[in-house]
Design an enzyme around this catalytic site. Structure first.
Site, PDB file in Angstrom:
ATOM      1  N   HIS A  91       0.815  -1.211   0.000  1.00 26.21           N
ATOM      2  CA  HIS A  91       0.000   0.000   0.000  1.00 26.21           C
ATOM      3  C   HIS A  91       0.855   1.270   0.000  1.00 26.21           C
ATOM      4  O   HIS A  91       0.532   2.244   0.681  1.00 26.21           O
ATOM      5  CB  HIS A  91      -0.929  -0.001   1.216  1.00 26.21           C
ATOM      6  CG  HIS A  91      -1.898  -1.133   1.232  1.00 26.21           C
ATOM      7  ND1 HIS A  91      -2.576  -1.528   2.373  1.00 26.21           N
ATOM      8  CD2 HIS A  91      -2.313  -1.973   0.249  1.00 26.21           C
ATOM      9  CE1 HIS A  91      -3.361  -2.562   2.082  1.00 26.21           C
ATOM     10  NE2 HIS A  91      -3.213  -2.844   0.797  1.00 26.21           N
ATOM     11  N   ALA A  92       1.922   1.280  -0.756  1.00 19.31           N
ATOM     12  CA  ALA A  92       2.796   2.461  -0.812  1.00 19.31           C
ATOM     13  C   ALA A  92       1.988   3.697  -1.199  1.00 19.31           C
ATOM     14  O   ALA A  92       1.156   3.656  -2.107  1.00 19.31           O
ATOM     15  CB  ALA A  92       3.920   2.229  -1.813  1.00 19.31           C
TER      16      ALA A  92
END
Length: 510
Positions: free
Chosen positions: A449-450
């Protein structure tokens, strides 16, 4: 491969009104929405292949897609808080990470977006973004006050839950947690079968739901296997991109603007390669400074998920199904918190890091910390590649929350609901916080989930303004998870779709 052919400009270069870089979750939405106007010509560029195949469509084999040709194969530097370098899964195909992820579709909580507005992102409060969430989906199972009808996406919870998933919901109820609610409603709490991007038994991404129907339009050109090398400028205006296509270096010009949708790693990396970013970092990497923008690549965030908290079972309990993780729980790590900060997703198979040892048969509690305090960076190496440092567990608060999450998971594992499947208690049951903390440090994994590496805001350190325009550079916007000023408290895919839906309106209406 691509549909149609790019429109040649008078000098023989390829040209469109708008060039979108990255045909992932956001880029596919943008290209489809913008070309609803037949007068707007869009070229959509994707570095990876244009693939729809069994390996992508099959919903329970997504872990096998990591480190293949449809994954960027990014890796962090060794993290001081964990002692490991961690894989950073990022899809490299038309559809982006939506073609390789675990297909969870959770929006976040209203407080997430009200916080964005509080941080100076006018127009991004929950009431303002709710219509874009609704426009994106067809969710007849949800309350129409909050959920959409008739949109391109078809998020649905699993109907026939795995026996272990049923046990998980029963365990949560046994411990007094709320259960059965819509986790995409206005007050998501407790355990439920959450929405998944699975439609008619196969993976659904924005490439299929948005882009595929739009590709017959003559004003849309999709070019796969086109790796953008850098942005091009005329003074302070972005005029296009230079890309490598079919072994040839090609200039593609944008008469109106370029929109970056390459994700929280790819977007800052492209800016840095183009000379936009912190001047000291650019000079150290040997890149001429086009514009000093200190915020590029800063404020990098990710959710941690713990792997390896696997309970032993004597034999396999039913076949794998859905996305392996049909049910989850959203909760607080301590009393008195205004919003959720933990997610415990139940995975009905063993799930672990390569360095962990887990039973052959069993089930896993994946503990996610959804409000990380630690912040990292994406910087440019001398070889032009990304140096990724999330600084996992740098802030002790992140470790505290994860220890609390492990304790909840252990309590769930000891309930009567799991008694028929429990061969023995987990070795961590009854241990100290210090022992659990040691487990946490070895169990960390990227949740994929950068975000936040080109954050939006009205302050001097923000990279884009609330209309997603690059500060100090005309004709350039960013519309992907990199603009999040603070990561949402659930999986990021649904919020990224929303960002792209709103970005399309911001572009259309000036």
């Amino acid at each position: 491969m691509s549909k149609g052919s790019p429109v040649p400009a008078p000098d023989g270069r390829r040209s469109a009104d708008i060039v979108v870089v990255g045909a992932g979750t956001a880029g596919s939405v943008l290209a489809a929405r913008l070309t609803e106007d037949p007068e707007v010509r869009v070229i959509l560029l994707e570095a990876g292949p244009d693939e729809r195949s069994e390996r992508i469509d099959t919903t329970w084999t997504w872990p096998a897609l990591q480190k293949t040709d449809v994954d960027w194969d990014y890796e962090t530097v060794v993290q001081a808080g964990t002692g490991h370098a961690h894989a950073v899964p990022r899809g490299r195909a038309v559809g982006g990470t939506g073609t390789t992820n675990a297909m969870a579709f959770l929006r976040g909580v209203p407080e997430d977006f009200d916080t964005w507005a509080y941080l100076g992102c006018t127009g991004w409060d929950y009431a303002s973004v709710l219509p874009y969430f609704q426009r994106s989906e067809d969710a007849p199972h949800g309350d129409a006050r909050w959920r959409g009808r008739g949109g391109p996406l078809h998020p649905r919870p699993s109907v026939n839950l795995h026996p272990l998933s049923q046990a998980y919901l029963a365990a949560a109820a046994e411990l007094g947690y709320p259960s059965g609610g819509d986790l995409n409603g206005p007050a998501p709490r407790g355990a439920a079968a959450h929405d998944l991007m699975i439609h008619d038994g196969v993976r659904e991404s924005t490439a299929g739901a948005y882009l595929a129907p739009a590709r017959k339009r003559p004003n849309l050109t999709v070019i796969a296997d086109a790796e953008v090398q850098r942005l091009l400028f005329d003074a302070n205006r972005c005029t296009g991109v230079r890309a490598r296509i079919d072994g040839e270096t090609v200039t593609i010009s944008a008469t109106r603007e370029v929109v970056l949708a390459a994700g929280a790693i790819g977007t800052p990396l492209l800016l840095l390669r183009s000379g936009i970013g912190p001047a000291d970092d650019l000079e150290a990497a040997g890149v001429p400074v086009m514009r000093n923008v200190p915020g590029v690549g800063r404020d990098l965030q990710d959710h941690i998920i713990l792997a390896g908290l696997t309970m032993h079972a004597d034999e396999e309990i039913g076949p794998a199904q859905a996305n392996l993780g049909e049910v989850t729980m959203l909760l607080h790590s301590e009393p008195g918190r205004a919003s959720i900060d933990l997610q415990i997703v139940f995975i009905h198979v063993p799930f672990a890091n390569p360095w962990q040892t887990v039973p052959k048969h069993g089930y896993t509690f994946g503990i996610g910390h959804m409000r990380p305090h630690s912040r990292g960076t994406v910087t440019l190496g001398a070889d032009g590649q990304a140096i990724i440092d999330f600084r996992y567990l740098h802030d002790e608060e992140d470790l505290r929350a994860l220890v609390a999450g492990v304790r909840v998971a252990l309590a769930l594992s000891e309930t009567e609901a799991f008694a028929p499947y429990r061969s023995a208690s987990h070795p961590l049951v009854g241990t100290s916080d210090a022992q659990i903390a040691a487990f946490v440090r070895g169990a960390v994994q990227s949740y994929g989930h950068a975000s936040g590496s080109c954050r939006m805001g009205s302050d001097a350190a923000a990279v884009v303004d609330p209309r997603l325009r690059m500060k100090g550079v005309a004709g350039l916007r960013i519309a992907d998870a990199s603009v999040m000023p603070a990561i949402v408290s659930t999986n990021t895919n649904a919020a990224t779709v929303m960002i792209a839906e709103k970005a399309a309106d911001l572009i259309r209406f000036g």
